[in-house]
Design an enzyme around this catalytic site. Structure first.
Site, PDB file in Angstrom:
ATOM      1  N   SER A 185       0.836  -1.205   0.000  1.00 40.01           N
ATOM      2  CA  SER A 185       0.000   0.000   0.000  1.00 40.01           C
ATOM      3  C   SER A 185       0.866   1.248   0.000  1.00 40.01           C
ATOM      4  CB  SER A 185      -0.873   0.028   1.252  1.00 40.01           C
ATOM      5  OG  SER A 185      -1.464  -1.223   1.477  1.00 40.01           O
TER       6      SER A 185
HETATM    7  N1  SAH Z   1       0.094  -4.568   4.243  1.00 37.12           N
HETATM    8  C1  SAH Z   1       0.677  -5.176   3.080  1.00 37.12           C
HETATM    9  C2  SAH Z   1      -0.245  -5.009   1.891  1.00 37.12           C
HETATM   10  C3  SAH Z   1      -0.381  -6.273   1.122  1.00 37.12           C
HETATM   11  S1  SAH Z   1      -1.673  -6.281  -0.071  1.00 37.12           S
HETATM   12  C4  SAH Z   1       2.057  -4.655   2.835  1.00 37.12           C
HETATM   13  O1  SAH Z   1       2.532  -3.781   3.595  1.00 37.12           O
HETATM   14  O2  SAH Z   1       2.714  -5.135   1.912  1.00 37.12           O
HETATM   15  C5  SAH Z   1      -2.912  -7.226   0.740  1.00 37.12           C
HETATM   16  C6  SAH Z   1      -2.580  -8.647   1.031  1.00 37.12           C
HETATM   17  O3  SAH Z   1      -3.767  -9.247   1.548  1.00 37.12           O
HETATM   18  C7  SAH Z   1      -2.174  -9.504  -0.150  1.00 37.12           C
HETATM   19  O4  SAH Z   1      -0.910 -10.023   0.077  1.00 37.12           O
HETATM   20  C8  SAH Z   1      -3.239 -10.609  -0.199  1.00 37.12           C
HETATM   21  O5  SAH Z   1      -2.724 -11.875  -0.564  1.00 37.12           O
HETATM   22  C9  SAH Z   1      -3.718 -10.616   1.222  1.00 37.12           C
HETATM   23  N2  SAH Z   1      -5.026 -11.215   1.460  1.00 37.12           N
HETATM   24  C10 SAH Z   1      -6.164 -11.136   0.720  1.00 37.12           C
HETATM   25  N3  SAH Z   1      -7.147 -11.861   1.282  1.00 37.12           N
HETATM   26  C11 SAH Z   1      -6.632 -12.409   2.424  1.00 37.12           C
HETATM   27  C12 SAH Z   1      -7.129 -13.270   3.435  1.00 37.12           C
HETATM   28  N4  SAH Z   1      -8.377 -13.744   3.419  1.00 37.12           N
HETATM   29  N5  SAH Z   1      -6.309 -13.626   4.444  1.00 37.12           N
HETATM   30  C13 SAH Z   1      -5.035 -13.197   4.497  1.00 37.12           C
HETATM   31  N6  SAH Z   1      -4.493 -12.387   3.568  1.00 37.12           N
HETATM   32  C14 SAH Z   1      -5.264 -11.998   2.540  1.00 37.12           C
END
Ligand code: SAH
Length: 250
Positions: free
Chosen positions: A94
């Site tokens: 993000s």
């Molecule tokens: N906070 C992260 C943002 C990652 S993007 C950072 O700093 O990099 C959001 C993430 O949520 C993705 O990696 C995706 O795989 C994950 N995601 C989506 N649905 C999910 C679920 N049900 N449980 C765990 N992770 C999930």
């Protein structure tokens, strides 16, 4: 032949550089021989304050966590721009402005650290690292094994003892760590899963993107949910754009 500069992250990690004189420039460059990561982060944090982020704990945590550690070496030069970046497997880290905004909402102006916090969507681990400075314990769940492992790798040398990385379906929350003082999601679903509300402590706050529009574009907005003895109160704030919340582990 000119030697390719080493991965800037290495240079920036050494403790001596913390005391190195900072360039006077107000817009330090994140390229060339060394990414002067303290200066570029300071610049990023100044930008966040200009955007209206005021919480000193959030600003200071974002000043100290090196975002360039969490992105591929080819993207290091963009690590301190206010932009989301690909982290592999179709997911993104993000943008700093959104991380700061969500963490400020999550802290809700409290003077000390938060207690136990649950993060859904570890991704590359950046936000989890920032959170670990704002909470006593952080449980961060990722459903994609490849990213869970990448985050573990990215975070290893930071040795954040209060950060627990979990591989699993975050839609189920993580009951073993409940109740949580705060829950934050980095992926947006149609609604907030009931498990999250159940696992939130009374007096706790949840911040998550939720789908608001019905169109194919899947318009999302930030949702803030506060749980009290009276029940839950929700407010829908500004539009955001997150990857979708999906169920199951892959
Ligand atoms: N906070 C992260 C943002 C990652 S993007 C950072 O700093 O990099 C959001 C993430 O949520 C993705 O990696 C995706 O795989 C994950 N995601 C989506 N649905 C999910 C679920 N049900 N449980 C765990 N992770 C999930």
């Amino acid at each position: 032949m000119k030697r390719r500069p080493s991965f800037p992250a290495r240079i920036a990690f050494s403790s001596e550089r913390r005391d190195a004189p900072q360039p006077a420039s107000s817009a330090p460059a994140a390229h060339g021989h060394g990414l002067d990561s303290i200066a570029v982060r300071l610049n990023m944090v100044r930008g966040l304050s200009k955007q209206g982020i005021q919480d000193p704990m959030v600003l200071s945590a974002m000043q100290s966590i090196e975002r360039h550690r969490f992105v591929d070496s080819a993207l290091v030069n963009q690590a301190y721009e206010d932009t989301s970046l690909p982290i592999g497997l179709g997911q993104t880290i993000s943008k700093p402005g959104v991380v700061a905004r969500m963490l400020e909402l999550l802290r809700n102006g409290s003077s000390g650290k938060l207690g136990r916090v649950l993060e859904i969507g570890t991704g590359c681990g950046y936000q989890a690292a920032v959170l670990s400075m704002l909470a006593s314990e952080v449980y961060s769940i990722e459903r994609l094994r490849g990213l869970h492992e990448k985050a573990r790798e990215n975070l290893r040398s930071l040795r954040l003892a209060n950060l627990h990385l979990l591989l699993g379906d975050g839609m189920l929350g993580y009951a073993r760590g409940a109740p949580y003082a705060a829950i934050i999601a980095a992926a947006g679903g149609e609604a907030v899963p009931q498990a999250w509300v159940d696992q939130l402590a009374i007096g706790g706050r949840l911040v998550a993107p939720v789908v608001t529009g019905s169109g194919p574009a899947g318009q999302q907005a930030l949702l803030v949910l506060d749980k009290s003895t009276q029940g839950v109160r929700q407010s829908v704030l500004e539009a955001v754009h997150f990857v979708p919340l999906k169920s199951g582990v892959a």
